[in-house]
Motif scaffolding. Structure first.
Motif, PDB file in Angstrom:
ATOM      1  N   LEU A  42       0.861  -1.186   0.000  1.00 11.93           N
ATOM      2  CA  LEU A  42       0.000   0.000   0.000  1.00 11.93           C
ATOM      3  C   LEU A  42       0.896   1.235   0.000  1.00 11.93           C
ATOM      4  O   LEU A  42       2.068   1.155   0.378  1.00 11.93           O
ATOM      5  N   ASP A  43       0.328   2.384  -0.387  1.00  9.71           N
ATOM      6  CA  ASP A  43       1.106   3.626  -0.352  1.00  9.71           C
ATOM      7  C   ASP A  43       1.653   3.898   1.043  1.00  9.71           C
ATOM      8  O   ASP A  43       2.733   4.457   1.211  1.00  9.71           O
ATOM      9  N   CYS A  44       0.869   3.513   2.053  1.00 12.98           N
ATOM     10  CA  CYS A  44       1.292   3.733   3.443  1.00 12.98           C
ATOM     11  C   CYS A  44       2.256   2.639   3.908  1.00 12.98           C
ATOM     12  O   CYS A  44       2.662   2.631   5.070  1.00 12.98           O
ATOM     13  N   SER A  45       2.581   1.699   3.019  1.00 14.55           N
ATOM     14  CA  SER A  45       3.429   0.539   3.351  1.00 14.55           C
ATOM     15  C   SER A  45       2.805  -0.335   4.427  1.00 14.55           C
ATOM     16  O   SER A  45       3.471  -1.198   5.001  1.00 14.55           O
ATOM     17  N   GLY A  46       1.543  -0.088   4.713  1.00 16.49           N
ATOM     18  CA  GLY A  46       0.848  -0.920   5.692  1.00 16.49           C
ATOM     19  C   GLY A  46       1.091  -0.519   7.139  1.00 16.49           C
ATOM     20  O   GLY A  46       0.365  -0.934   8.027  1.00 16.49           O
ATOM     21  N   PHE A  47       2.115   0.318   7.374  1.00 14.86           N
ATOM     22  CA  PHE A  47       2.364   0.758   8.754  1.00 14.86           C
ATOM     23  C   PHE A  47       1.169   1.585   9.201  1.00 14.86           C
ATOM     24  O   PHE A  47       0.745   2.472   8.492  1.00 14.86           O
ATOM     25  N   ASN A  48       0.684   1.299  10.353  1.00 17.88           N
ATOM     26  CA  ASN A  48      -0.443   2.058  10.920  1.00 17.88           C
ATOM     27  C   ASN A  48      -1.732   1.920  10.120  1.00 17.88           C
ATOM     28  O   ASN A  48      -2.712   2.565  10.442  1.00 17.88           O
ATOM     29  N   CYS A  49      -1.750   1.148   9.051  1.00 14.30           N
ATOM     30  CA  CYS A  49      -3.009   0.926   8.333  1.00 14.30           C
ATOM     31  C   CYS A  49      -3.856   0.029   9.220  1.00 14.30           C
ATOM     32  O   CYS A  49      -3.415  -1.006   9.688  1.00 14.30           O
ATOM     33  N   ASP A  50      -5.060   0.475   9.456  1.00 13.47           N
ATOM     34  CA  ASP A  50      -5.941  -0.248  10.361  1.00 13.47           C
ATOM     35  C   ASP A  50      -7.195  -0.686   9.594  1.00 13.47           C
ATOM     36  O   ASP A  50      -8.209  -1.024  10.168  1.00 13.47           O
ATOM     37  N   CYS A  51      -7.125  -0.624   8.255  1.00 17.05           N
ATOM     38  CA  CYS A  51      -8.277  -0.981   7.422  1.00 17.05           C
ATOM     39  C   CYS A  51      -8.579  -2.479   7.555  1.00 17.05           C
ATOM     40  O   CYS A  51      -7.723  -3.257   7.953  1.00 17.05           O
ATOM     41  N   HIS A  52      -9.792  -2.853   7.201  1.00 14.87           N
ATOM     42  CA  HIS A  52     -10.099  -4.278   7.138  1.00 14.87           C
ATOM     43  C   HIS A  52     -11.228  -4.513   6.133  1.00 14.87           C
ATOM     44  O   HIS A  52     -11.883  -3.571   5.701  1.00 14.87           O
ATOM     45  N   LEU A  53     -11.417  -5.776   5.764  1.00 20.33           N
ATOM     46  CA  LEU A  53     -12.505  -6.149   4.862  1.00 20.33           C
ATOM     47  C   LEU A  53     -13.586  -6.833   5.685  1.00 20.33           C
ATOM     48  O   LEU A  53     -13.288  -7.733   6.462  1.00 20.33           O
ATOM     49  N   ASP A  54     -14.823  -6.369   5.487  1.00 17.55           N
ATOM     50  CA  ASP A  54     -15.947  -6.939   6.238  1.00 17.55           C
ATOM     51  C   ASP A  54     -16.920  -7.572   5.259  1.00 17.55           C
ATOM     52  O   ASP A  54     -17.244  -6.951   4.240  1.00 17.55           O
ATOM     53  N   SER A  55     -17.424  -8.764   5.566  1.00 18.42           N
ATOM     54  CA  SER A  55     -18.411  -9.355   4.667  1.00 18.42           C
ATOM     55  C   SER A  55     -19.714  -8.551   4.770  1.00 18.42           C
ATOM     56  O   SER A  55     -20.019  -7.981   5.812  1.00 18.42           O
ATOM     57  N   THR A  56     -20.437  -8.472   3.649  1.00 22.04           N
ATOM     58  CA  THR A  56     -21.653  -7.653   3.603  1.00 22.04           C
ATOM     59  C   THR A  56     -22.669  -8.252   2.625  1.00 22.04           C
ATOM     60  O   THR A  56     -22.286  -8.952   1.679  1.00 22.04           O
ATOM     61  N   ASP A  57     -23.956  -7.957   2.878  1.00 20.08           N
ATOM     62  CA  ASP A  57     -25.009  -8.365   1.946  1.00 20.08           C
ATOM     63  C   ASP A  57     -25.220  -7.312   0.863  1.00 20.08           C
ATOM     64  O   ASP A  57     -26.007  -7.513  -0.060  1.00 20.08           O
ATOM     65  N   ASP A  58     -24.549  -6.171   0.979  1.00 19.95           N
ATOM     66  CA  ASP A  58     -24.731  -5.099   0.003  1.00 19.95           C
ATOM     67  C   ASP A  58     -24.236  -5.531  -1.378  1.00 19.95           C
ATOM     68  O   ASP A  58     -23.383  -6.408  -1.494  1.00 19.95           O
ATOM     69  N   ASP A  59     -24.800  -4.854  -2.409  1.00 24.35           N
ATOM     70  CA  ASP A  59     -24.384  -5.151  -3.780  1.00 24.35           C
ATOM     71  C   ASP A  59     -22.967  -4.637  -4.026  1.00 24.35           C
ATOM     72  O   ASP A  59     -22.506  -3.724  -3.342  1.00 24.35           O
ATOM     73  N   VAL A  60     -22.341  -5.200  -5.040  1.00 26.43           N
ATOM     74  CA  VAL A  60     -20.988  -4.746  -5.372  1.00 26.43           C
ATOM     75  C   VAL A  60     -21.039  -3.325  -5.912  1.00 26.43           C
ATOM     76  O   VAL A  60     -22.031  -2.909  -6.514  1.00 26.43           O
ATOM     77  N   THR A  61     -19.980  -2.583  -5.710  1.00 26.84           N
ATOM     78  CA  THR A  61     -19.873  -1.207  -6.195  1.00 26.84           C
ATOM     79  C   THR A  61     -19.806  -1.236  -7.719  1.00 26.84           C
ATOM     80  O   THR A  61     -18.987  -1.976  -8.284  1.00 26.84           O
ATOM     81  N   PRO A  62     -20.684  -0.419  -8.388  1.00 23.86           N
ATOM     82  CA  PRO A  62     -20.624  -0.401  -9.852  1.00 23.86           C
ATOM     83  C   PRO A  62     -19.226   0.001 -10.314  1.00 23.86           C
ATOM     84  O   PRO A  62     -18.602   0.856  -9.707  1.00 23.86           O
ATOM     85  N   GLY A  63     -18.748  -0.647 -11.349  1.00 21.30           N
ATOM     86  CA  GLY A  63     -17.407  -0.313 -11.850  1.00 21.30           C
ATOM     87  C   GLY A  63     -16.334  -1.171 -11.199  1.00 21.30           C
ATOM     88  O   GLY A  63     -15.186  -1.155 -11.639  1.00 21.30           O
ATOM     89  N   GLY A  64     -16.707  -1.876 -10.139  1.00 20.92           N
ATOM     90  CA  GLY A  64     -15.736  -2.785  -9.502  1.00 20.92           C
ATOM     91  C   GLY A  64     -14.678  -2.059  -8.692  1.00 20.92           C
ATOM     92  O   GLY A  64     -14.831  -0.890  -8.339  1.00 20.92           O
ATOM     93  N   ILE A  65     -13.618  -2.770  -8.412  1.00 22.16           N
ATOM     94  CA  ILE A  65     -12.525  -2.213  -7.618  1.00 22.16           C
ATOM     95  C   ILE A  65     -11.720  -1.242  -8.480  1.00 22.16           C
ATOM     96  O   ILE A  65     -11.308  -1.611  -9.580  1.00 22.16           O
TER      97      ILE A  65
END
Ligand SMILES: [Zn+2]
Ligand SMILES: [Zn+2]
Length: 227
Positions: free
Chosen positions: A201-224
Motif C-alpha cells: 500500500l502507499d502507506c506501506s501498511g504501517f499504521n493501516c488499520d483498514c479491514h474487509l468486512d463481509s456484507t449483503d450489500d451489492d458490489v460497487t458499480p465499476g468494480g474495484i
C-alpha cells in the motif's frame, strides 16, 4: 498445570529472570500461551541473543522458522473458521498453496533480518530498531487472518473495505475505502499484493488499520478501482 506454568513465567518476569528461548518457544507450541504478545516475546528474546552473540544464526533461523510456521497456520485457520470452515476437514490444495505463498512471503524477509541483527551486534548500534521489527512481525497476525477469510470465502460473498482508526489515510486505502466487491475480486487483488496492512500500500501498511468486512450489500458499480 498450564496455569502454574504461566504463573511461573510471570514470576520470572517480575524477578527479572530470563526464561531460555527454547522453553519459551515450547510454551508457545504446546498451547500454554498463544498470544501475539508471547510470540513477540519469544522473537524479541531470540533477536537479543543473536545480537549479543549468545546464539548462532542457525539457532535464530530455527526459532524463527518454527514461530512463522506456527503463527501463519494458526492465523490461516482462524480465517477459515470465520467462514464456518473446519481447517481439519475443509482444507483444500488451493488453500494450502495460498498459505504456502503467505509463508514464503514472510520467510523471504528472514535472511535480511538475520543479517541486520548480526551487523548491528558487530557495529554496536542499538538493538531497539530490530526489536521494533520483531514487533511488526508479530503484528502480521490479523492481516493473515483476513487474507485467509477472503481467500476461503464463497467466491460470490461480498466484502467491503473499511477504514480503521488510522488518522491519515494513504492514496491506496482512500481509493478502496467503502468499495464492495466479491471475495473472488478481492482475492485477485490480494494475489497482486494489495490487501489491508499490505506492505504494497502507499502507506506501506504501517499504521493501516483498514479491514474487509463481509456484507449483503451489492458490489460497487465499476468494480474495484485500479490502485
Ligand atoms: Zn494505507
Ligand atoms: Zn489502510
Amino acid at each position: 498445570m498450564y496455569k502454574s506454568l504461566i504463573a511461573a513465567a510471570d514470576l520470572c518476569d517480575r524477578m527479572g529472570v530470563e526464561i531460555p528461548t527454547d522453553i519459551l518457544l515450547d510454551m508457545y507450541l504446546y498451547d500454554v500461551v498463544k498470544t501475539q504478545a508471547h510470540y513477540e516475546r519469544v522473537l524479541s528474546q531470540a533477536v537479543r541473543e543473536l545480537y549479543n552473540g549468545k546464539s548462532s544464526e542457525d539457532d535464530f533461523l530455527s526459532t524463527m522458522t518454527t514461530l512463522l510456521d506456527e503463527q501463519t497456520r494458526r492465523a490461516w485457520n482462524e480465517g477459515m473458521r470465520l467462514n464456518d470452515l473446519d481447517p481439519a476437514k475443509d482444507m483444500t490444495e488451493a488453500f494450502e498453496a495460498e498459505l504456502r505463498n503467505i509463508q514464503d512471503e514472510e520467510f523471504s524477509h528472514v535472511d535480511g533480518f538475520i543479517a541486520a541483527i548480526v551487523q548491528a551486534g558487530k557495529d554496536g548500534t542499538p538493538v531497539d530498531p530490530l526489536l521494533t521489527r520483531a514487533g511488526l512481525w508479530a503484528s502480521r497476525y490479523p492481516d493473515i487472518v483476513s487474507r485467509a477469510q477472503v481467500f476461503t470465502a464463497p467466491k460470490d460473498l461480498n466484502f467491503r473495505w473499511i477504514y480503521g482508526d488510522t488518522i491519515q489515510h494513504c492514496d491506496t486505502c482512500s481509493k478502496l475505502e467503502g468499495i464492495v466487491a466479491t471475495a473472488a475480486d478481492w482475492a485477485d487483488l490480494q494475489a497482486r499484493g494489495i490487501y489491508p496492512q499490505s506492505p504494497n500500500l502507499d502507506c506501506s501498511g504501517f499504521n493501516c488499520d483498514c479491514h474487509l468486512d463481509s456484507t449483503d450489500d451489492d458490489v460497487t458499480p465499476g468494480g474495484i478501482p485500479s490502485v
